[in-house]
Design an enzyme around this catalytic site. Structure first.
Site, PDB file in Angstrom:
ATOM      1  N   GLY A 105       0.641  -1.184  -0.069  1.00 26.63           N
ATOM      2  CA  GLY A 105      -0.148   0.115  -0.014  1.00 26.63           C
ATOM      3  C   GLY A 105       1.009   1.035  -0.030  1.00 26.63           C
ATOM      4  O   GLY A 105       0.532   2.262  -0.798  1.00 26.63           O
ATOM      5  N   ASP A 157       0.165  -0.671  13.068  1.00 24.68           N
ATOM      6  CA  ASP A 157       0.531  -1.882  12.603  1.00 24.68           C
ATOM      7  C   ASP A 157       0.796  -3.108  13.605  1.00 24.68           C
ATOM      8  O   ASP A 157       0.958  -4.123  13.326  1.00 24.68           O
ATOM      9  CB  ASP A 157       1.700  -1.783  11.698  1.00 24.68           C
ATOM     10  CG  ASP A 157       1.445  -0.882  10.301  1.00 24.68           C
ATOM     11  OD1 ASP A 157       0.149  -0.929  10.066  1.00 24.68           O
ATOM     12  OD2 ASP A 157       2.160  -0.267   9.941  1.00 24.68           O
ATOM     13  N   ARG A 159      -7.797  -2.566  -1.982  1.00 22.76           N
ATOM     14  CA  ARG A 159      -7.608  -1.598  -1.025  1.00 22.76           C
ATOM     15  C   ARG A 159      -8.025   0.024  -1.360  1.00 22.76           C
ATOM     16  O   ARG A 159      -7.801   0.105  -2.589  1.00 22.76           O
ATOM     17  CB  ARG A 159      -6.394  -1.535  -0.378  1.00 22.76           C
ATOM     18  CG  ARG A 159      -5.857  -2.921   0.390  1.00 22.76           C
ATOM     19  CD  ARG A 159      -4.513  -3.006   1.014  1.00 22.76           C
ATOM     20  NE  ARG A 159      -4.404  -1.986   2.227  1.00 22.76           N
ATOM     21  CZ  ARG A 159      -3.077  -1.823   2.676  1.00 22.76           C
ATOM     22  NH1 ARG A 159      -2.163  -2.500   2.243  1.00 22.76           N
ATOM     23  NH2 ARG A 159      -3.093  -0.821   3.312  1.00 22.76           N
ATOM     24  N   GLN A 199       0.490   7.418   4.665  1.00 24.67           N
ATOM     25  CA  GLN A 199       0.396   7.339   3.298  1.00 24.67           C
ATOM     26  C   GLN A 199      -0.293   8.528   2.252  1.00 24.67           C
ATOM     27  O   GLN A 199       0.363   8.883   1.434  1.00 24.67           O
ATOM     28  CB  GLN A 199      -0.476   5.798   2.743  1.00 24.67           C
ATOM     29  CG  GLN A 199       0.507   4.573   3.337  1.00 24.67           C
ATOM     30  CD  GLN A 199      -0.071   3.447   3.271  1.00 24.67           C
ATOM     31  OE1 GLN A 199      -1.043   3.263   2.645  1.00 24.67           O
ATOM     32  NE2 GLN A 199       0.603   2.451   3.452  1.00 24.67           N
ATOM     33  N   ARG A 205       1.515  -9.698   8.805  1.00 20.81           N
ATOM     34  CA  ARG A 205       1.230  -9.361  10.362  1.00 20.81           C
ATOM     35  C   ARG A 205       0.454 -10.289  10.982  1.00 20.81           C
ATOM     36  O   ARG A 205       0.663 -10.654  12.209  1.00 20.81           O
ATOM     37  CB  ARG A 205       0.961  -7.699  10.565  1.00 20.81           C
ATOM     38  CG  ARG A 205       1.900  -6.784  10.070  1.00 20.81           C
ATOM     39  CD  ARG A 205       1.889  -5.517  10.768  1.00 20.81           C
ATOM     40  NE  ARG A 205       2.250  -4.541   9.779  1.00 20.81           N
ATOM     41  CZ  ARG A 205       3.538  -4.182   9.609  1.00 20.81           C
ATOM     42  NH1 ARG A 205       4.690  -4.977  10.009  1.00 20.81           N
ATOM     43  NH2 ARG A 205       3.883  -3.346   8.729  1.00 20.81           N
ATOM     44  N   ARG A 237      -8.077  -6.779   9.251  1.00 17.55           N
ATOM     45  CA  ARG A 237      -7.320  -7.284  10.680  1.00 17.55           C
ATOM     46  C   ARG A 237      -8.354  -7.392  11.675  1.00 17.55           C
ATOM     47  O   ARG A 237      -8.318  -8.363  12.534  1.00 17.55           O
ATOM     48  CB  ARG A 237      -6.179  -6.568  10.893  1.00 17.55           C
ATOM     49  CG  ARG A 237      -5.220  -6.690   9.863  1.00 17.55           C
ATOM     50  CD  ARG A 237      -3.620  -5.959  10.133  1.00 17.55           C
ATOM     51  NE  ARG A 237      -2.804  -6.507   9.136  1.00 17.55           N
ATOM     52  CZ  ARG A 237      -1.879  -5.367   8.790  1.00 17.55           C
ATOM     53  NH1 ARG A 237      -1.398  -4.418   9.449  1.00 17.55           N
ATOM     54  NH2 ARG A 237      -1.086  -5.685   7.814  1.00 17.55           N
TER      55      ARG A 237
HETATM   56  C1  S3P Z   1       2.498   3.383   6.468  1.00 23.64           C
HETATM   57  C2  S3P Z   1       1.525   3.998   6.934  1.00 23.64           C
HETATM   58  C3  S3P Z   1       0.152   3.144   7.441  1.00 23.64           C
HETATM   59  C4  S3P Z   1       0.911   1.756   7.862  1.00 23.64           C
HETATM   60  C5  S3P Z   1       1.553   1.015   6.986  1.00 23.64           C
HETATM   61  C6  S3P Z   1       2.961   1.940   6.550  1.00 23.64           C
HETATM   62  C7  S3P Z   1       3.566   4.223   5.767  1.00 23.64           C
HETATM   63  O1  S3P Z   1      -0.689   3.145   6.771  1.00 23.64           O
HETATM   64  O2  S3P Z   1      -0.403   0.955   8.524  1.00 23.64           O
HETATM   65  O3  S3P Z   1       1.751  -0.219   7.307  1.00 23.64           O
HETATM   66  O4  S3P Z   1       4.757   3.774   5.595  1.00 23.64           O
HETATM   67  O5  S3P Z   1       3.219   5.176   5.279  1.00 23.64           O
HETATM   68  P1  S3P Z   1      -1.920   4.231   6.662  1.00 23.64           P
HETATM   69  O6  S3P Z   1      -1.237   5.618   6.150  1.00 23.64           O
HETATM   70  O7  S3P Z   1      -2.744   3.748   5.666  1.00 23.64           O
HETATM   71  O8  S3P Z   1      -2.300   4.557   8.082  1.00 23.64           O
END
Ligand code: S3P
Length: 426
Positions: free
Chosen positions: A92, A312, A120, A165, A385, A343
């Site tokens: 993601g 996470d 997603r 993200q 995970r 999850r």
């Molecule tokens: C991440 C942000 C989180 C996290 C993912 C990694 C990142 O997701 O759960 O494993 O590296 O920016 P979200 O931005 O969707 O919360």
């Protein structure tokens, strides 16, 4: 692949964990956009980060591995039109951050991912990137997506989710505007993008959950040393916190305060967690984490601003709660439903097979702790995970626990079982 775990007398010893996944993605991406060469030490060599490397190579970035170091030849923000579709695999972070970068490129690209990633939600980045001027083909809200970018307009964006993200995608797109990009979140999410942008010379203001990227931000590549991933360490920390008599030292782990919710929560549950040798690597705080199982953990209520700080780590936390004294409630965590698996439902489903008392709620779960779990055949649910959490649960379950589909662990923690085995025979 099936992995098998069973009750152990104690977890003890000293080790390091692989490099931080979030920081590795960012080092590769910012290195690709900077001027000059970026050298990355301690990067996470796992499937998710390889997806980022492969996408950027397809976009004309020269990336070479020399020994254990990655060298990235920056293209000063301008990438090359790829010959085919880009594949973000299971990642993601690769998909969402890359969309921010592609929004600034004057060509059309199609980005796809594996079955899980194709489910997603991407609307959360599509909408603000559209506002900035990126064009997306059709009305798709999931991968595959076709994007055409170019010169962008800066925006002020109030994100409905605390998502690093989303924030990072918009900051990266903000590099292609002539003005200030402002992002505000309900709670602060991990700030690795901000810290690394700053380190590479971009001008940013960070005030709590609001970040402003100033106009005319130029990036200059340099050296990045990636700390150990606290999200990988969390599984071993929980193992040491729930197996009586354990004492574990994990060296050189990233302890950025936007990521250390698990340390706070395990301490509040009664584990002894200490930080030693605290230092900075670049702008990232790093420390050795010592965990001791002092007494049986006790249940806890976790929600609100804690959630982005341990999102996470909730699979690992759920295992700790399953054998803690009393009730644990995890709330405000509906984001768990759109991770590599849902999850909330995968954790509840698989932990119940081991005799745990877990009830799903819309935005989390309620867990009544038990003295011990029961070994069972469980499934990793195509989620790294979940597979690791179940293997750790097997350490406090009568008999054997067999986790099928465990190859998915390679997404973030190759060597997880070797690491665990090295701690049970001391
Ligand atoms: C991440 C942000 C989180 C996290 C993912 C990694 C990142 O997701 O759960 O494993 O590296 O920016 P979200 O931005 O969707 O919360």
């Amino acid at each position: 692949m099936i992995i098998i775990t069973s009750p152990q007398e104690k977890i003890s010893g000293e080790l390091t964990v692989p490099g931080d996944k979030s920081i590795t993605h960012r080092a590769i991406m910012l290195g690709a956009l900077a001027r000059g060469v970026t050298e990355v030490r301690g990067f996470l060599d796992a499937e998710d980060c390889r997806s980022t490397i492969n996408c950027l190579k397809a976009l004309g970035v020269r990336i070479t591995l020399k020994g254990k170091r990655l060298f990235i030849e920056g293209r000063n923000k301008k990438l090359k039109s790829p010959a085919g579709d880009l594949d973000a695999g299971n990642s993601g972070t690769t998909a969402r951050l890359l969309l921010g970068i592609l929004a600034g490129q004057e060509f059309q690209t199609t980005l796809t991912g594996d079955q899980s990633l194709q489910k997603r939600p991407m609307k959360r980045v599509i909408e603000p990137l559209r506002q900035m001027g990126a064009q997306f083909e059709g009305n798709a809200e999931t991968l595959p997506l076709t994007i055409r970018g170019g010169e962008l307009e800066p925006i002020t964006f109030k994100s409905p989710q605390a998502s690093a993200q989303v924030k990072s995608a918009l900051l990266l797109a903000g590099l292609y505007t002539g003005g200030e990009t402002i992002i505000e979140e309900p709670f602060q999410s991990r700030n690795h993008t901000e810290l690394m942008l700053n380190r590479f010379g971009a001008r940013l203001n960070m005030e709590g959950s609001r970040v402003t990227l100033q106009s005319g931000s130029l990036l200059k590549g340099g050296q990045v040393r990636v700390p150990g991933d606290i999200s990988a360490a969390a599984f071993l920390m929980v193992a040491a916190a729930i197996v009586p008599g354990s004492e574990l030292l994990i060296k050189n782990v990233g302890v950025n305060p936007t990521r250390t919710g698990i340390i706070d929560v395990l301490s509040q549950m009664g584990a002894v967690v200490e930080l030693h040798e605290e230092k900075l690597w670049g702008k990232e705080p790093v420390a050795d984490i010592m965990v001791k199982a002092d007494s049986r953990l006790k249940g806890i209520l976790v929600g609100g601003e804690y959630i982005p700080r341990l999102i996470d780590e909730i699979p690992a936390l759920a295992v700790a709660a399953a054998v803690a004294r009393g009730r644990t409630e995890i709330k405000d965590a509906s984001e768990l439903r759109v991770k590599e698996s849902d999850r909330i439902s995968t954790l509840a489903g698989e932990l119940k097979k081991m005799g745990a008392c877990v009830e799903e709620t819309d935005d989390g779960m309620v867990i009544e702790g038990k003295d011990r779990l029961t070994g069972a055949d469980v499934d990793g649910c195509d989620d790294h995970r979940i597979a690791m959490a179940l293997a750790v649960a097997g350490l406090v379950a009568e008999g054997e626990t067999a986790v099928s589909g465990a190859e998915v662990i390679n997404v973030s923690f190759p060597g997880f079982m070797q690491a665990l085995r090295s701690l049970v025979n001391n």
